[in-house]
Design a protein around this motif. Structure first.
Motif, PDB file in Angstrom:
ATOM      1  N   GLU B 270       0.636  -1.504  -0.007  1.00  0.00           N
ATOM      2  CA  GLU B 270       0.170   0.222  -0.032  1.00  0.00           C
ATOM      3  C   GLU B 270       0.804   0.914  -0.253  1.00  0.00           C
ATOM      4  O   GLU B 270       0.392   1.757  -0.761  1.00  0.00           O
ATOM      5  CB  GLU B 270      -1.045  -0.181   1.251  1.00  0.00           C
ATOM      6  N   MET B 271       2.294   1.738   0.990  1.00  0.00           N
ATOM      7  CA  MET B 271       3.056   2.066   1.082  1.00  0.00           C
ATOM      8  C   MET B 271       3.377   3.005  -0.456  1.00  0.00           C
ATOM      9  O   MET B 271       3.070   4.255  -0.049  1.00  0.00           O
ATOM     10  CB  MET B 271       3.835   1.808   2.492  1.00  0.00           C
ATOM     11  N   VAL B 272       4.193   2.302  -0.940  1.00  0.00           N
ATOM     12  CA  VAL B 272       4.736   2.311  -1.783  1.00  0.00           C
ATOM     13  C   VAL B 272       4.106   2.192  -3.467  1.00  0.00           C
ATOM     14  O   VAL B 272       4.356   2.869  -4.240  1.00  0.00           O
ATOM     15  CB  VAL B 272       5.808   0.735  -2.554  1.00  0.00           C
ATOM     16  N   GLN B 273       2.397   2.076  -2.753  1.00  0.00           N
ATOM     17  CA  GLN B 273       1.679   1.768  -4.380  1.00  0.00           C
ATOM     18  C   GLN B 273       1.245   3.229  -4.054  1.00  0.00           C
ATOM     19  O   GLN B 273       1.858   4.566  -5.551  1.00  0.00           O
ATOM     20  CB  GLN B 273       0.454   1.906  -4.584  1.00  0.00           C
ATOM     21  N   LYS B 274       1.013   4.741  -2.816  1.00  0.00           N
ATOM     22  CA  LYS B 274       1.136   5.427  -2.553  1.00  0.00           C
ATOM     23  C   LYS B 274       2.341   6.072  -3.245  1.00  0.00           C
ATOM     24  O   LYS B 274       2.177   7.212  -3.946  1.00  0.00           O
ATOM     25  CB  LYS B 274       1.046   5.884  -1.545  1.00  0.00           C
ATOM     26  N   THR B 275       4.047   6.044  -3.453  1.00  0.00           N
ATOM     27  CA  THR B 275       4.849   6.664  -3.460  1.00  0.00           C
ATOM     28  C   THR B 275       4.854   6.688  -4.950  1.00  0.00           C
ATOM     29  O   THR B 275       5.509   7.681  -5.530  1.00  0.00           O
ATOM     30  CB  THR B 275       5.408   5.669  -2.338  1.00  0.00           C
ATOM     31  N   LEU B 276       4.864   5.237  -5.456  1.00  0.00           N
ATOM     32  CA  LEU B 276       4.245   5.711  -6.873  1.00  0.00           C
ATOM     33  C   LEU B 276       3.383   7.039  -7.389  1.00  0.00           C
ATOM     34  O   LEU B 276       3.583   6.944  -8.479  1.00  0.00           O
ATOM     35  CB  LEU B 276       4.071   3.755  -7.381  1.00  0.00           C
ATOM     36  N   GLU B 277       2.695   6.763  -7.012  1.00  0.00           N
ATOM     37  CA  GLU B 277       1.540   7.816  -7.508  1.00  0.00           C
ATOM     38  C   GLU B 277       1.733   8.464  -7.305  1.00  0.00           C
ATOM     39  O   GLU B 277       1.683   9.091  -8.239  1.00  0.00           O
ATOM     40  CB  GLU B 277      -0.039   6.885  -6.482  1.00  0.00           C
ATOM     41  N   GLU B 278       2.353   9.624  -6.077  1.00  0.00           N
ATOM     42  CA  GLU B 278       3.320  10.406  -6.091  1.00  0.00           C
ATOM     43  C   GLU B 278       4.182  11.330  -6.914  1.00  0.00           C
ATOM     44  O   GLU B 278       4.251  12.037  -7.359  1.00  0.00           O
ATOM     45  CB  GLU B 278       3.876  10.843  -4.494  1.00  0.00           C
ATOM     46  N   LEU B 279       4.779  10.031  -7.423  1.00  0.00           N
ATOM     47  CA  LEU B 279       5.958  10.604  -8.609  1.00  0.00           C
ATOM     48  C   LEU B 279       5.189  10.042 -10.072  1.00  0.00           C
ATOM     49  O   LEU B 279       5.826  10.102 -10.768  1.00  0.00           O
ATOM     50  CB  LEU B 279       7.005   9.237  -8.766  1.00  0.00           C
ATOM     51  N   SER B 280       3.568   9.980 -10.298  1.00  0.00           N
ATOM     52  CA  SER B 280       3.388  10.086 -11.258  1.00  0.00           C
ATOM     53  C   SER B 280       3.869   8.638 -11.821  1.00  0.00           C
ATOM     54  O   SER B 280       3.736   9.169 -13.545  1.00  0.00           O
ATOM     55  CB  SER B 280       3.713  11.101 -11.863  1.00  0.00           C
ATOM     56  N   ILE B 281       3.968   7.344 -11.763  1.00  0.00           N
ATOM     57  CA  ILE B 281       4.527   6.544 -11.892  1.00  0.00           C
ATOM     58  C   ILE B 281       2.841   5.320 -11.962  1.00  0.00           C
ATOM     59  O   ILE B 281       2.832   4.551 -11.024  1.00  0.00           O
ATOM     60  CB  ILE B 281       5.198   5.960 -11.187  1.00  0.00           C
ATOM     61  N   GLN B 282       2.731   4.890 -13.647  1.00  0.00           N
ATOM     62  CA  GLN B 282       1.341   4.093 -12.947  1.00  0.00           C
ATOM     63  C   GLN B 282       1.697   2.800 -14.127  1.00  0.00           C
ATOM     64  O   GLN B 282       1.652   1.959 -13.996  1.00  0.00           O
ATOM     65  CB  GLN B 282       0.294   4.767 -14.516  1.00  0.00           C
ATOM     66  N   ASN B 283       2.898   2.542 -14.989  1.00  0.00           N
ATOM     67  CA  ASN B 283       3.648   1.852 -15.132  1.00  0.00           C
ATOM     68  C   ASN B 283       4.257   0.459 -14.964  1.00  0.00           C
ATOM     69  O   ASN B 283       5.549   1.158 -14.578  1.00  0.00           O
ATOM     70  CB  ASN B 283       4.327   2.175 -16.469  1.00  0.00           C
TER      71      ASN B 283
END
Lengths: 301, 301
Positions: B270-283
């Protein structure tokens, strides 16, 4: 912490023993099959004030001298500074001494479970320790390395895991019939004159199998090896011949146990069961081929 | 007849290339992980009046020059006297050139499927052919042998399957995050001056990993290798550092692709998904570790 490992029983079809003063270079050439019954190992680890290792076979605690291979493996795998109780519970699907690789399965399962628990060794480092004590205590030469590969296997270079080389044959939808009749001491056979004949016939069989690596050829060569070495004779040979009548591929002898095995497909099961009944043989199993590596996992019971 | 094979994607964490004029002796040392997405290969074989081999990537037929490795493998595996159509359909879960071992996966899946279909070669004989054409066409050096072992792997001796040696590390409940950003030409990197640094740093990392073979040490060494060789730098390094903040084990770079990977447990997702979202990384993908050997089977679709 409870760890569970499954190590397949390993049946040798033919072999060439390769002795060496260095146990990691000792091993065997040959071919065989891993099946989906074998040894289940549960390793229970609990912290306490002293370092204790116990081994039990089929639920019964065994003394060090009667489980020297597993105790030696555990002694080397459990960290020297670990304080706690290590219980190693080995459950065997087949009887000991009948040629199913029980001692190797117990040793390998112990080694892999402890390496998994303590995360202090690699897979091959742990498997080499199992192989080493198997060889030093004359439990077997090629079972450990065969068991880590699974499937129908050909040992093309002898030695411990990481040194020897094991190949596999492709097959489809075969099951394995095993018929155990009694014990045969590997040690006695390997100390006798038969070993010369085993070396000659085993080498020949291996060369021929690699030329045409399929299951039909494997069983033809296995049977020829078993008969030419004189290991398959008398009553056991008679029973093999009876089984042949209801099977497409020849039955052969499990090396080394007073036991028979054969490959069969679903449509042959009924016929061979009838034959076994006519021979008044009730003690047999029909198993699957274990195609994978051994399983090691944390067990939540 | 329809055969299906699954070959895991293989991610290299660090490596030492080992060049050799004999492609079976060429290979790599290093460490990496096999994951439960990768290449699915369907091989369709039908008798006809002529011998034809077709290769398709993700459903699109490809010409010989664009799939030279798979065509070469098929040419050697399909018996010379076979008359019929052989269709080799390769489906990739990851994009080509991003460091997921696609070409090795396609080559190995083709080789194993054809050996399974024709029952004319052993597992290692087929895998060696895949390795040979991978090396000769500079597809990769160590992917094929890593893929046949599965798990988190350490290549301790270079070479083709049956010659090189691959070990495994024990781990529990880890998943693998993969974040692909772009291509990186293995060929270009291996032809540049960086290769000297790769050799020095790779050797050091391997030695240190074998002293303490666990996943924490693997990722520490992988990251250090990636940074010290200069391969992980700039934006990619910045993103790795951001990911580190929500992960227990350091993220690192996929060798060789402009891609990142990391190990994580369920509770970190969950935490890493949030970080990826903040970095605008969807792929990105979160996969499991593929612990087994490749799968090859008859496909009843």
């Amino acid at each position: 912490m409870l760890i569970r490992a499954f190590i397949p029983a390993h049946i040798t079809a033919f072999f060439v023993p390769k002795f060496n003063d260095d146990p990691l270079l000792a091993g065997s050439l040959g071919a065989g099959v891993n099946i989906n019954k074998g040894v289940n190992i549960f390793v229970n680890i609990e912290n306490s004030l002293e370092r204790h290792v116990h081994v039990a076979f089929n639920g019964e605690p065994v003394k060090k001298r009667n489980a020297i291979i597993s105790y030696s493996v555990a002694e080397e795998l459990v960290p020297k500074d670990f304080l706690g109780e290590v219980g190693i519970w080995q459950y065997f699907d087949f009887p000991n001494g009948y040629g199913f690789g029980n001692s190797a399965g117990g040793a390998l399962g112990t080694a892999l479970s402890l390496a998994f628990a303590f995360k202090n060794m690699t897979f091959l480092q742990a498997a080499q320790i199992a192989h080493k004590y198997e060889v030093l205590n004359k439990g077997g030469l090629g079972d450990v390395i065969a068991q880590i590969h699974g499937g129908i296997e050909i040992r093309v270079k002898p030695g411990a895991p990481g040194i020897g080389v094991v190949d596999n044959i492709f097959s489809e939808n075969y099951r394995v019939l095993t018929v155990p009749f009694g014990r045969l001491s590997t040690r006695k056979v390997l100390d006798s004159d038969v070993v010369k004949l085993i070396e000659i016939e085993g080498k020949k069989a291996l060369e021929k199998l690699l030329e045409k690596p399929n299951i039909e050829n494997l069983m033809k060569l296995a049977r020829s090896f078993a008969e030419r070495t004189g290991l398959l004779s008398g009553d056991l040979l008679e029973i093999a011949r009876e089984l042949d009548k209801s099977l497409k591929l020849p039955a052969s002898m499990i090396m080394l146990g007073k036991s028979l095995f054969a490959f069969l497909k679903d449509e042959e099961v009924e016929m061979v069961q009838k034959t076994l009944e006519e021979l008044s043989i009730q003690n047999y199993q029909i198993c699957g081929i274990w195609e994978e590596k051994p399983k090691v996992e944390r067990w939540i019971g």
